[in-house]
Design a protein around this motif. Sequence first.
Motif, PDB file in Angstrom:
ATOM      1  N   ASP A  19      11.666  32.497  33.525  1.00  0.00           N
ATOM      2  CA  ASP A  19      12.604  31.445  33.912  1.00  0.00           C
ATOM      3  C   ASP A  19      12.141  30.713  35.166  1.00  0.00           C
ATOM      4  N   ILE A  20      11.635  31.450  36.134  1.00  0.00           N
ATOM      5  CA  ILE A  20      11.177  30.825  37.375  1.00  0.00           C
ATOM      6  C   ILE A  20      10.027  29.864  37.106  1.00  0.00           C
TER       7      ILE A  20
ATOM      8  N   GLU B 194      14.568  24.429  24.245  1.00  0.00           N
ATOM      9  CA  GLU B 194      14.993  25.682  24.881  1.00  0.00           C
ATOM     10  C   GLU B 194      15.922  26.465  23.958  1.00  0.00           C
ATOM     11  N   GLU B 195      15.628  27.761  23.761  1.00  0.00           N
ATOM     12  CA  GLU B 195      16.425  28.597  22.875  1.00  0.00           C
ATOM     13  C   GLU B 195      17.538  29.339  23.607  1.00  0.00           C
TER      14      GLU B 195
ATOM     15  N   LEU C  51      20.358  28.547  29.823  1.00  0.00           N
ATOM     16  CA  LEU C  51      19.354  27.670  30.419  1.00  0.00           C
ATOM     17  C   LEU C  51      19.417  26.285  29.791  1.00  0.00           C
ATOM     18  N   ARG C  52      19.632  26.213  28.480  1.00  0.00           N
ATOM     19  CA  ARG C  52      19.720  24.916  27.816  1.00  0.00           C
ATOM     20  C   ARG C  52      20.924  24.122  28.329  1.00  0.00           C
ATOM     21  N   ASP C  53      22.061  24.805  28.499  1.00  0.00           N
ATOM     22  CA  ASP C  53      23.245  24.114  29.027  1.00  0.00           C
ATOM     23  C   ASP C  53      22.999  23.588  30.429  1.00  0.00           C
TER      24      ASP C  53
ATOM     25  N   ILE D 231      19.674  32.785  39.665  1.00  0.00           N
ATOM     26  CA  ILE D 231      18.337  32.234  39.916  1.00  0.00           C
ATOM     27  C   ILE D 231      18.181  30.882  39.224  1.00  0.00           C
ATOM     28  N   ILE D 232      18.612  30.809  37.967  1.00  0.00           N
ATOM     29  CA  ILE D 232      18.521  29.550  37.226  1.00  0.00           C
ATOM     30  C   ILE D 232      19.374  28.479  37.907  1.00  0.00           C
ATOM     31  N   LYS D 233      20.577  28.861  38.359  1.00  0.00           N
ATOM     32  CA  LYS D 233      21.449  27.902  39.055  1.00  0.00           C
ATOM     33  C   LYS D 233      20.763  27.322  40.287  1.00  0.00           C
ATOM     34  N   GLU D 234      20.141  28.186  41.085  1.00  0.00           N
ATOM     35  CA  GLU D 234      19.464  27.707  42.288  1.00  0.00           C
ATOM     36  C   GLU D 234      18.315  26.764  41.940  1.00  0.00           C
ATOM     37  N   GLY D 235      17.570  27.092  40.889  1.00  0.00           N
ATOM     38  CA  GLY D 235      16.470  26.225  40.477  1.00  0.00           C
ATOM     39  C   GLY D 235      16.951  24.872  40.010  1.00  0.00           C
TER      40      GLY D 235
END
Length: 269
Positions: free
Chosen positions: A80-81, A106-107, A111-113, A223-227
């Motif tokens: 993800d990173i 993206e599956e 992450l897709r949302d 982590i995804i949110k921060e990215g």
Amino acid sequence: MKLLNLNTKKNLILILLSAVVFHSLFTSVPPKALLNITALEIIVGGICLSILISFPFYTLMDTLKIIKNSIQSPIDYEKDILKLYDLSIKVKKDGLLGVSAYSDVEEDIFLRDCLVLLRDYKNTSSIENVIIKDIESRKMNLYKPISILKMISHVSPAFGLIGTLLGLIGLLSNMGEVHMIITNMASALVSTLYGSLIANFIATPLMGRVKNYIDHIILRYTIIKEGILSISDNNSPRDVFDKMNVMLKEDKRLDYPTRKGANYERLIS
């Protein structure tokens, strides 16, 4: 490789300890004496009935799924990173229009949302509010399997005690028949053993394992949110990478990529 070695060592320790427990059981009591169908019916039937009355069926299926995933599908933070790092490079070059190329293939649903929000929303605070609410909703659903396992750990000894009481009632009701006395006494004692084993040897350890796995999932979401928020703020790729990377344990942190950009198809394969 280091993680693999740690997992291998852990599995060997688990096998060794399990062998010790089963050895102590089967050497102190003959295996035939531990098998009692009546006691199993009371314990398993009672547990299943309690769960189906208390929870929707899909929650039970979600519990089985997350237990399976906790064993077979470890969380991959690196993937993800690197995806979001690669996306930050593309956004710097092509703007937010390039996000569609990522969101379309993206599956992973979360992450897709998040990528769709990044593409459609212009305000970072709006994106953050939606993602936080999404994480809270997912967290509430993720912790439902904990409730099922907690119920199993609570009701198993209770149904074991019920089996014991039924065995004692049968024993007292057939005092003149030696065969029935022996049968009911065995059922009474084994029921308590089954209840304790299910609660302490199965449900409670699984509860701890699932709780730890859910914590890793929540960390992944964070982590995804921060990215995503860093990309929305138009931060540099290095800043995007570092904000995600520092959320990992110190010994799990990644080295900064030396390549100009990662190939997305290779990252998702």
